[in-house]
Design a protein around this motif. Structure first.
Motif, PDB file in Angstrom:
ATOM      1  N   UNK A  77      30.432  65.453  55.053  1.00 15.02           N
ATOM      2  CA  UNK A  77      29.686  64.434  54.167  1.00 15.02           C
ATOM      3  C   UNK A  77      30.027  62.988  54.577  1.00 15.02           C
ATOM      4  N   UNK A  78      31.414  62.882  55.267  1.00 17.27           N
ATOM      5  CA  UNK A  78      31.824  61.375  55.440  1.00 17.27           C
ATOM      6  C   UNK A  78      31.235  61.148  56.613  1.00 17.27           C
ATOM      7  N   UNK A  79      31.122  61.948  57.649  1.00 18.21           N
ATOM      8  CA  UNK A  79      30.692  61.961  58.947  1.00 18.21           C
ATOM      9  C   UNK A  79      29.098  61.719  58.792  1.00 18.21           C
ATOM     10  N   UNK A  80      28.578  62.527  57.769  1.00 13.31           N
ATOM     11  CA  UNK A  80      27.250  62.091  57.766  1.00 13.31           C
ATOM     12  C   UNK A  80      26.711  60.803  57.133  1.00 13.31           C
ATOM     13  N   UNK A  81      27.622  60.521  56.416  1.00 19.54           N
ATOM     14  CA  UNK A  81      27.580  58.997  55.835  1.00 19.54           C
ATOM     15  C   UNK A  81      27.752  57.811  56.782  1.00 19.54           C
ATOM     16  N   UNK A  82      28.811  57.920  57.440  1.00 20.54           N
ATOM     17  CA  UNK A  82      29.124  57.343  58.684  1.00 20.54           C
ATOM     18  C   UNK A  82      28.035  57.232  59.857  1.00 20.54           C
ATOM     19  N   UNK A  83      27.212  58.447  59.986  1.00 21.71           N
ATOM     20  CA  UNK A  83      26.404  58.551  60.915  1.00 21.71           C
ATOM     21  C   UNK A  83      25.029  57.690  60.430  1.00 21.71           C
ATOM     22  N   UNK A  84      24.840  57.888  59.144  1.00 20.49           N
ATOM     23  CA  UNK A  84      23.580  57.206  58.552  1.00 20.49           C
ATOM     24  C   UNK A  84      23.776  55.680  58.691  1.00 20.49           C
ATOM     25  N   UNK A  85      25.191  55.367  58.241  1.00 16.19           N
ATOM     26  CA  UNK A  85      25.510  53.832  58.321  1.00 16.19           C
ATOM     27  C   UNK A  85      25.481  53.380  59.758  1.00 16.19           C
ATOM     28  N   UNK A  86      25.774  54.126  60.696  1.00 13.41           N
ATOM     29  CA  UNK A  86      25.618  53.824  61.991  1.00 13.41           C
ATOM     30  C   UNK A  86      24.231  53.540  62.676  1.00 13.41           C
ATOM     31  N   UNK A  87      23.469  54.922  62.052  1.00 10.59           N
ATOM     32  CA  UNK A  87      22.024  54.769  62.225  1.00 10.59           C
ATOM     33  C   UNK A  87      21.289  53.473  61.719  1.00 10.59           C
ATOM     34  N   UNK A  88      21.626  53.028  60.670  1.00 11.82           N
ATOM     35  CA  UNK A  88      21.102  51.683  59.948  1.00 11.82           C
ATOM     36  C   UNK A  88      21.569  50.604  60.476  1.00 11.82           C
ATOM     37  N   UNK A  89      22.723  50.461  61.157  1.00 19.07           N
ATOM     38  CA  UNK A  89      23.469  49.460  62.024  1.00 19.07           C
ATOM     39  C   UNK A  89      22.831  49.204  63.040  1.00 19.07           C
ATOM     40  N   UNK A  90      22.471  50.398  63.749  1.00 21.65           N
ATOM     41  CA  UNK A  90      21.745  50.373  65.005  1.00 21.65           C
ATOM     42  C   UNK A  90      20.103  49.878  64.916  1.00 21.65           C
ATOM     43  N   UNK A  91      19.590  50.446  63.838  1.00 20.84           N
ATOM     44  CA  UNK A  91      18.200  50.252  63.562  1.00 20.84           C
ATOM     45  C   UNK A  91      18.325  48.500  63.212  1.00 20.84           C
ATOM     46  N   UNK A  92      19.301  47.942  62.626  1.00 17.35           N
ATOM     47  CA  UNK A  92      19.266  46.480  62.247  1.00 17.35           C
ATOM     48  C   UNK A  92      19.257  45.597  63.496  1.00 17.35           C
ATOM     49  N   UNK A  93      20.146  46.237  64.357  1.00 17.82           N
ATOM     50  CA  UNK A  93      20.459  45.737  65.627  1.00 17.82           C
ATOM     51  C   UNK A  93      19.153  45.620  66.456  1.00 17.82           C
ATOM     52  N   UNK A  94      18.531  46.620  66.635  1.00 19.00           N
ATOM     53  CA  UNK A  94      17.185  46.954  67.084  1.00 19.00           C
ATOM     54  C   UNK A  94      16.229  45.983  66.648  1.00 19.00           C
ATOM     55  N   UNK A  95      16.139  45.823  65.517  1.00 21.27           N
ATOM     56  CA  UNK A  95      15.167  44.974  64.841  1.00 21.27           C
ATOM     57  C   UNK A  95      15.711  43.237  65.215  1.00 21.27           C
ATOM     58  N   UNK A  96      16.763  43.120  65.076  1.00 22.64           N
ATOM     59  CA  UNK A  96      17.140  41.770  65.461  1.00 22.64           C
ATOM     60  C   UNK A  96      16.947  41.478  66.958  1.00 22.64           C
ATOM     61  N   UNK A  97      17.240  42.492  67.844  1.00 21.99           N
ATOM     62  CA  UNK A  97      16.940  42.324  69.206  1.00 21.99           C
ATOM     63  C   UNK A  97      15.725  42.264  69.643  1.00 21.99           C
TER      64      UNK A  97
END
Length: 187
Positions: free
Chosen positions: A77-97
């Motif tokens: 569950x921790x890894x899943x939450x970390x993965x979701x946070x990482x995906x959200x961060x990557x999505x935000x970076x992609x939107x910024x880029x």
């Protein structure tokens, strides 16, 4: 009374066994009791203890496996939450880029449009100058021919002809702004 009669006759009581039967039965019972106490009961207790230990070991093993499963679930569950946070961060970076790329492309398009407009202005100015030169030459030739006909004398001298043409064009240019200002006042 009947018991007294029976006891008096010397006969033994049929409900009571004989003394030697009681002694031998007691002796056999004691031997069986000692054998059971000494050999059977320890083996039985040992079997029960082993079974109890196995059951207890199984329970402990099950509890340990359950604890490991719980910790693995928590880690998952921790890894899943970390993965979701990482995906959200990557999505935000992609939107910024993406926004940055769009802004850069808009800026490049604006610069390119300005460059094209400036180049078009330069080209238009060059074409205007070429048209003016061509027009001067044509108008000059026409004016010289016309002046030659009106005056009745040949104006083939280039210096004189150029002066007449320049004066004529200057007069035309001076009269053109005056006519535009009169036309704009009438409107």
């Amino acid at each position: 009374m009947t018991l007294d009669i029976i006891a008096a006759e010397g006969e033994s009581n049929p409900l009571l066994p004989a003394t030697y039967d009681i002694v031998w039965s007691a002796l056999c019972l004691i031997v069986v009791f000692v054998v059971v106490w000494k050999f059977v009961l320890p083996a039985f207790n040992k079997t029960l203890d082993e079974r109890s230990e196995r059951i207890q070991g199984g329970i402990e093993k099950a509890e340990r496996i359950q604890a490991e499963a719980d910790s693995a679930l928590a880690e998952y569950q921790k890894q899943l939450a970390d993965g979701r946070a990482e995906a959200a961060r990557l999505r935000a970076e992609a939107q910024e880029e993406g926004a940055q790329i769009i802004a850069e492309m808009k800026q490049q398009a604006t610069e390119e449009a300005e460059r094209i407009a400036a180049q078009a202005k330069v080209q238009i100015e060059a074409e205007r100058q070429a048209a003016m030169v061509s027009l001067r030459a044509e108008v000059g030739g026409l004016a010289t021919d016309l002046a030659s006909r009106i005056v009745g004398e040949s104006l083939s001298d280039d210096g004189r002809a150029a002066g007449v043409v320049d004066r004529f064009i200057a007069d035309l240019e001076a009269s053109a702004p005056a006519q535009t200002s009169v036309a704009s006042k009438e409107v």
